[in-house]
Design an enzyme around this catalytic site. Sequence first.
Site, PDB file in Angstrom:
ATOM      1  CD  GLU A  12      -3.493   4.932  11.835  1.00  0.00           C
ATOM      2  OE1 GLU A  12      -2.531   4.890  11.056  1.00  0.00           O
ATOM      3  OE2 GLU A  12      -4.671   4.839  11.444  1.00  0.00           O
ATOM      4  N   GLY A  78       4.287   5.332   5.125  1.00  0.00           N
ATOM      5  CA  GLY A  78       5.589   4.901   4.636  1.00  0.00           C
ATOM      6  C   GLY A  78       6.332   6.101   4.066  1.00  0.00           C
ATOM      7  CG  MET A 174      -3.012   2.467   2.425  1.00  0.00           C
ATOM      8  SD  MET A 174      -3.033   0.769   3.008  1.00  0.00           S
ATOM      9  CE  MET A 174      -4.159   0.033   1.840  1.00  0.00           C
ATOM     10  CD  GLU A 175      -6.193   4.987   5.677  1.00  0.00           C
ATOM     11  OE1 GLU A 175      -5.151   5.590   6.035  1.00  0.00           O
ATOM     12  OE2 GLU A 175      -6.245   3.750   5.594  1.00  0.00           O
ATOM     13  CG  ASP A 198       6.382   1.420   6.378  1.00  0.00           C
ATOM     14  OD1 ASP A 198       5.335   1.520   7.020  1.00  0.00           O
ATOM     15  OD2 ASP A 198       6.462   1.661   5.155  1.00  0.00           O
TER      16      ASP A 198
END
Length: 235
Positions: A12, A78, A174-175, A198
């Site tokens: 990233e 996602g 997740m962040e 995804d």
Amino acid sequence: MKLGIIGAMRQEIETLLEKMEDKTFRNIAGSAFCGGKLEGLDTVVVQCGVGKVNAALCAQILCDCFGVTHLVNTGIAGSLCAELDIGDLVVSRDAMYHDMDCHVVNYPVGQVPGMDVLAFPADEMLIRCAFEAAESVHPGHTRVGRVASGDQFVADQAQKETIIRVTNGLCTEMEGAAIAHTAYRNGIPFVILRAISDKADHSAEVDYPTFEMLAAHRCAEVTTAMARRLRDAEG
Ligand code: ADE
């Protein structure tokens, strides 16, 4: 303006690091903070690692040790909505946790007890700038809305539906909300920019490894375009 850019994984931030000029590195709490110029803009880039704690502590270090004035979180996510396909982009209007749950003591799921907001609002100027940068890279494939974060890789339809019901988010990762939370407490403007890797359901197991690189690099490209726009606006 001094921009702090946070990505969780190497993929990233690697193209951002390649583009940085006048680089200097400082290691703090196990992360290498790279200061320098991105498209001429004073910037610090860091790979924070996966998850909310890693993200929050790097965001706080950017505030305390580097004096950043604006925070951008770049990376992959996602999709939580049918219109967002792999490679498409999300700009945060706001961000909230999907795994903060004190409903037993009467808080709505997502609400951090003691905070005065359920979702942390992103900065209008940064939202506009991120949206325009995203549209310049992948026209017609950007949506602005809520980012839902938690310490879970979501690859299950039932879990996905629960997160949609609780947060009404466009994407999950997740962040982002931890960085938003840190920015909020420090009074610093932020935005989250995510590219879809995804669909956060059973197909994620196959799609994620296949599209991780494409999505991560697309997001870094948009982040670079954003830095260029911010530098131009500075004059
Ligand atoms: N990052 C990219 N895809 C994700 C997913 N399905 N769940 C959580 N974080 C992600």
